[in-house]
Scaffold this motif. Structure first.
Motif, PDB file in Angstrom:
ATOM      1  N   SER A   6      31.592   0.251  43.548  1.00  0.00           N
ATOM      2  CA  SER A   6      31.091   1.164  42.443  1.00  0.00           C
ATOM      3  C   SER A   6      30.610   0.638  41.070  1.00  0.00           C
ATOM      4  O   SER A   6      30.918  -0.761  41.278  1.00  0.00           O
ATOM      5  CB  SER A   6      32.403   2.556  41.823  1.00  0.00           C
ATOM      6  OG  SER A   6      32.970   1.788  41.050  1.00  0.00           O
ATOM      7  N   ASP A   7      30.013   0.428  40.529  1.00  0.00           N
ATOM      8  CA  ASP A   7      29.533  -0.153  39.064  1.00  0.00           C
ATOM      9  C   ASP A   7      30.558  -1.231  38.869  1.00  0.00           C
ATOM     10  O   ASP A   7      31.108  -1.810  37.768  1.00  0.00           O
ATOM     11  CB  ASP A   7      29.109   0.782  37.993  1.00  0.00           C
ATOM     12  CG  ASP A   7      27.720  -0.806  36.669  1.00  0.00           C
ATOM     13  OD1 ASP A   7      27.279  -1.173  37.788  1.00  0.00           O
ATOM     14  OD2 ASP A   7      28.667  -0.649  35.875  1.00  0.00           O
ATOM     15  N   ARG A  11      32.068  -4.624  38.836  1.00  0.00           N
ATOM     16  CA  ARG A  11      32.686  -5.456  37.152  1.00  0.00           C
ATOM     17  C   ARG A  11      33.576  -5.966  37.015  1.00  0.00           C
ATOM     18  O   ARG A  11      33.957  -6.985  36.938  1.00  0.00           O
ATOM     19  CB  ARG A  11      32.516  -4.021  36.380  1.00  0.00           C
ATOM     20  CG  ARG A  11      31.000  -4.057  35.909  1.00  0.00           C
ATOM     21  CD  ARG A  11      31.289  -2.967  34.296  1.00  0.00           C
ATOM     22  NE  ARG A  11      29.884  -2.105  34.345  1.00  0.00           N
ATOM     23  CZ  ARG A  11      28.722  -2.055  33.068  1.00  0.00           C
ATOM     24  NH1 ARG A  11      30.078  -3.713  31.742  1.00  0.00           N
ATOM     25  NH2 ARG A  11      28.278  -1.974  32.644  1.00  0.00           N
ATOM     26  N   PRO A  36      24.706   0.821  33.159  1.00  0.00           N
ATOM     27  CA  PRO A  36      25.514   0.159  34.325  1.00  0.00           C
ATOM     28  C   PRO A  36      24.780  -1.122  34.463  1.00  0.00           C
ATOM     29  O   PRO A  36      23.599  -1.606  34.543  1.00  0.00           O
ATOM     30  CB  PRO A  36      24.787   0.543  35.274  1.00  0.00           C
ATOM     31  CG  PRO A  36      23.076   1.652  34.745  1.00  0.00           C
ATOM     32  CD  PRO A  36      23.197   1.065  33.635  1.00  0.00           C
ATOM     33  N   GLN A  37      25.908  -1.903  35.512  1.00  0.00           N
ATOM     34  CA  GLN A  37      25.635  -3.881  35.797  1.00  0.00           C
ATOM     35  C   GLN A  37      24.343  -4.233  36.504  1.00  0.00           C
ATOM     36  O   GLN A  37      24.504  -4.518  36.839  1.00  0.00           O
ATOM     37  CB  GLN A  37      26.365  -4.266  35.563  1.00  0.00           C
ATOM     38  CG  GLN A  37      26.691  -5.644  35.525  1.00  0.00           C
ATOM     39  CD  GLN A  37      25.643  -6.299  34.765  1.00  0.00           C
ATOM     40  OE1 GLN A  37      26.232  -6.644  33.272  1.00  0.00           O
ATOM     41  NE2 GLN A  37      24.665  -6.581  34.788  1.00  0.00           N
ATOM     42  N   PHE A  38      25.665  -3.027  37.691  1.00  0.00           N
ATOM     43  CA  PHE A  38      24.467  -3.226  39.155  1.00  0.00           C
ATOM     44  C   PHE A  38      23.594  -2.133  39.864  1.00  0.00           C
ATOM     45  O   PHE A  38      23.936  -1.192  38.858  1.00  0.00           O
ATOM     46  CB  PHE A  38      25.988  -3.340  40.380  1.00  0.00           C
ATOM     47  CG  PHE A  38      26.851  -4.481  40.064  1.00  0.00           C
ATOM     48  CD1 PHE A  38      26.694  -6.609  39.751  1.00  0.00           C
ATOM     49  CD2 PHE A  38      27.465  -4.478  38.815  1.00  0.00           C
ATOM     50  CE1 PHE A  38      26.988  -6.867  40.105  1.00  0.00           C
ATOM     51  CE2 PHE A  38      28.609  -6.369  38.542  1.00  0.00           C
ATOM     52  CZ  PHE A  38      27.849  -6.953  39.202  1.00  0.00           C
ATOM     53  N   PHE A  39      22.863  -3.092  40.583  1.00  0.00           N
ATOM     54  CA  PHE A  39      21.609  -1.872  40.718  1.00  0.00           C
ATOM     55  C   PHE A  39      21.549  -2.038  42.585  1.00  0.00           C
ATOM     56  O   PHE A  39      21.730  -3.037  42.632  1.00  0.00           O
ATOM     57  CB  PHE A  39      20.441  -2.246  40.172  1.00  0.00           C
ATOM     58  CG  PHE A  39      20.121  -1.573  38.463  1.00  0.00           C
ATOM     59  CD1 PHE A  39      19.631  -0.222  38.750  1.00  0.00           C
ATOM     60  CD2 PHE A  39      20.809  -1.572  37.777  1.00  0.00           C
ATOM     61  CE1 PHE A  39      19.525  -0.343  37.053  1.00  0.00           C
ATOM     62  CE2 PHE A  39      20.814  -1.634  36.378  1.00  0.00           C
ATOM     63  CZ  PHE A  39      19.933   0.288  36.133  1.00  0.00           C
ATOM     64  N   ASP A  49      21.143   2.959  40.428  1.00  0.00           N
ATOM     65  CA  ASP A  49      22.209   1.959  40.006  1.00  0.00           C
ATOM     66  C   ASP A  49      23.375   1.724  40.939  1.00  0.00           C
ATOM     67  O   ASP A  49      23.398   3.096  41.805  1.00  0.00           O
ATOM     68  CB  ASP A  49      22.963   2.145  38.726  1.00  0.00           C
ATOM     69  CG  ASP A  49      23.293   3.509  38.165  1.00  0.00           C
ATOM     70  OD1 ASP A  49      24.286   4.040  39.497  1.00  0.00           O
ATOM     71  OD2 ASP A  49      23.985   3.992  37.702  1.00  0.00           O
ATOM     72  N   ALA A  50      24.345   1.486  40.766  1.00  0.00           N
ATOM     73  CA  ALA A  50      25.988   1.390  42.035  1.00  0.00           C
ATOM     74  C   ALA A  50      26.167   2.645  42.587  1.00  0.00           C
ATOM     75  O   ALA A  50      26.650   3.041  43.129  1.00  0.00           O
ATOM     76  CB  ALA A  50      26.616   0.170  42.041  1.00  0.00           C
ATOM     77  N   ASP A  51      26.020   2.847  41.548  1.00  0.00           N
ATOM     78  CA  ASP A  51      26.840   4.832  41.790  1.00  0.00           C
ATOM     79  C   ASP A  51      26.334   5.210  42.083  1.00  0.00           C
ATOM     80  O   ASP A  51      26.434   6.624  41.655  1.00  0.00           O
ATOM     81  CB  ASP A  51      27.440   5.461  40.336  1.00  0.00           C
ATOM     82  CG  ASP A  51      28.347   4.056  39.294  1.00  0.00           C
ATOM     83  OD1 ASP A  51      29.082   3.659  40.146  1.00  0.00           O
ATOM     84  OD2 ASP A  51      29.179   3.805  38.298  1.00  0.00           O
TER      85      ASP A  51
ATOM     86  N   PRO B  93      25.478  -5.744  43.878  1.00  0.00           N
ATOM     87  CA  PRO B  93      26.075  -6.020  44.638  1.00  0.00           C
ATOM     88  C   PRO B  93      26.463  -7.303  45.726  1.00  0.00           C
ATOM     89  O   PRO B  93      27.799  -8.218  45.731  1.00  0.00           O
ATOM     90  CB  PRO B  93      26.692  -4.970  45.734  1.00  0.00           C
ATOM     91  CG  PRO B  93      26.108  -3.822  45.072  1.00  0.00           C
ATOM     92  CD  PRO B  93      24.576  -4.069  43.926  1.00  0.00           C
TER      93      PRO B  93
END
Lengths: 410, 410
Positions: A6-7, A11, A36-39, A49-51, B93
């Motif tokens: 999960s984002d 993090r 979001p930070q992560f893709f 995104d990571a979510d 990730p």
């Protein structure tokens, strides 16, 4: 990976092993709330995104994606080159193909040198200019972004005064200002570096005045300096021949990167015959600068843009987006400024000096499935169909409604 | 490609569109006669040039290839990441996985920042040191290679005096010299940067004296400067934990690149907790620095080296090569110097100051199917089996015989 994805969790882990949890231009902490930070995935003009949330992508990874994520033609060229080899004891034949293609496509280009980052290219262009002139100073527009090496990074942290001592600033679109800056250098100007339009963060964008473009060309000629266009951000989106070609203004040197290989890491400097000899005197290199895969990607990207009318598609998408946003803003009672070329657009809210509305609106867009940026220009690609733009506009309209519910009309 | 493919024809074409026909460290014109410029394929420890000639590769693309070209595990990780996405609106990730892996593997690493080129990493490490100390000067070993930006490129062409003004040179392996250099700076030393061994081109390599390593660590502590190890060239080949870990000497900052992703473009700076805050203040970034594919490649490369005893394999290959070359040189009557770690070997001929013998012998090796270099250190990989080394030795033996036929014994 056994860790839950999960984002938020990513993090938490990142905060322990990356300074501040993230750094640089993709540090979501300095965007707007909720970003979001992560893709994890890109396809055409969509990103996830990571979510697992899907967005219509109006940032194109901050420029590199120009034909859409995972463009089949580019990926096929990449797979073919990858199966043979990438990082070898010399470049592949594709380096020559790509250099020839660029020389054929770009009227100001008689030769090409490749590297990896936009900063490599802007730095290398200045080295060529200095080698050619034997001079030291470079005129740079106040506030312009030319990369993140100590000589050009927007933050002074970690830099020394000597690293900036060879720069003289001038105001963008102000020929008298550029002439005054040149006068300050007392004959010691190696280069004038200029972006094809003003695309500084946090500010409305500003197109180049054609008279300014022609004026800096004439100024460079008069003082014997090289005119360097930093086309890292705008290159391949406005005009395949170079972004000032429509003005009839040709640079001595151009720095390219970002969109040139549809996301693969490559940069280039092109230059004129007069600078070929000086370019040859440099020792400028990198372990991965000659790798064949990114060159194969660049070749196919440029050919595809040329052969499929990619720039016209981007312009149509940009016009559709701009007109839609203008109508929406008016209908919700907001005064907005839409600036820059339509393919590299930005929208700000009149009088929103604290960016409060920009932040709220971009966060709302995000929740409505549209990824755009509160204080940095956006980018469109040839993969943005009218239906994609309409999908994005549905999201921006809902975001304007939410903005109106919070702030009322202007 | 409709053009006929041959190295000679590619060179003709390249001469028109690339300054000097080629540039940088892969410019074959500055190697030895007969060296091919263009390469088309790599597999394990073999490479093929554009004329279809196969070589046992003792250069490993000048370092990046450490598990062998197209290592199945790395390629599988790359394919999986590529199918999802590479250059997105944020890192994947895998960036967190890779940073955690490096922090777990490298005792001096509490955090990691990624970039693309070795030069990015050395430059960024100095920025962190300067941000931490508020000082400007850096002590660098005379003749050491730390990259090709204006501050460090071995050629002064295209650079300005200001760009070099913050450097103070010291002699490698000379602690008194380093102390004298520090004294010159009068308290203004931000960092001491040092390669783990002396690997300057055109010279015999020189291992670090452990007392020198411990001495510069103590000197840095005494003057409040950061000790930066430039492990770009040697990293991941000598010791996965960092190249000075066997000495018990831990740096404050380390620059990594080359071999870290088996040929994929990535670089990194690792640092200690004390420098985490200063690192966070930098604006240091690049369009492709966060791309996921190279990070996936790096993760698998480091895990594979760790889990398969890759460094021991390289050391065994290097020892077999060194012993074989020593016996051959003796049997053909040549006095040679074999220097550097066996995994990053080099051979020079005693008294061969003009490199005449080195040039002749390396050209002969090439004709005998062995790719090595006359004036730059070589690199071995975990893919070099005893049989591959024996195949290489068959070529080097024939080359010694040809050298003897031309020059006689020493």
């Amino acid at each position: 990976m056994t860790e839950p994805m999960s984002d938020a969790h990513l993090r938490e882990r990142a905060a322990k092993v990356i300074p501040g949890g993230m750094y640089g231009h993709l540090n979501a902490a300095i965007f707007a709330p909720g970003f979001p930070q992560f893709f994890v995935r890109g396809e055409g003009c969509r990103q996830w995104d990571a979510d697992g949330r899907e967005y219509v992508d109006l940032m194109c990874s901050w420029g590199p994606i120009i034909l859409g994520h995972r463009h089949p033609g580019v990926e096929a060229a990449v797979a073919a080159q990858q199966a043979a080899g990438d990082c070898l004891n010399g470049p592949g034949p594709v380096m020559v193909d790509l250099a020839e293609l660029m020389v054929d496509t770009i009227p100001s280009a008689d030769w090409v040198m490749f590297s990896k980052n936009g900063t490599d290219a802007t730095t290398q262009a200045l080295m060529v200019a200095r080698a050619a002139t034997g001079r030291t100073k470079v005129l740079v527009a106040h506030g312009a972004y030319h990369g993140a090496d100590p000589w050009c990074t927007p933050s002074l942290a970690g830099t020394t005064p000597n690293e900036r001592a060879d720069l003289i600033e001038y105001p963008y679109n102000d020929l008298a200002g550029a002439e005054a800056a040149a006068a300050q250098a007392d004959g010691d100007v190696a280069a004038i570096i200029v972006t094809p339009f003003k695309h500084d963060s946090f500010e409305d964008q500003e197109l180049a005045d054609p008279a300014f473009a022609r004026g800096v060309r004439a100024l460079a000629d008069r003082i014997g300096a090289a005119l360097v266009i930093d086309d890292v951000r705008a290159g391949f989106r406005l005009d395949l021949r170079g972004s000032w070609e429509p003005f009839g203004v040709r640079p001595d040197l151009t720095a390219w990167s970002k969109a040139m290989a549809n996301g693969y890491a490559i940069a280039a400097v092109t230059g004129t015959d007069a600078l070929r000899g000086p370019a040859q005197t440099l020792y400028s290199t990198g372990s991965f600068w000659f790798s064949a895969v990114a060159m194969a990607a660049a070749k196919t990207t440029i050919e595809t843009l040329r052969d499929t009318g990619g720039l016209a598609l981007m312009e149509q998408a940009g016009t559709r987006l701009r007109e839609g946003l203008a109508a929406q803003a008016a209908s919700h009672g907001f005064v907005v400024n839409q600036t820059g070329p339509v393919q590299i657009p930005w929208l700000s809210f009149e009088g929103d000096t604290t960016l409060e509305k920009a932040m709220y609106w971009s966060s709302a867009c995000l929740e409505e499935g549209v990824y755009l940026h509160p204080w940095h220009n956006w980018f469109l690609s040839a993969a943005h169909t009218p239906a994609d733009i309409d999908r994005a506009l549905a999201g921006t309209d809902a975001a304007f409604a939410r903005l109106h519910a919070k702030y009322g009309s202007d």
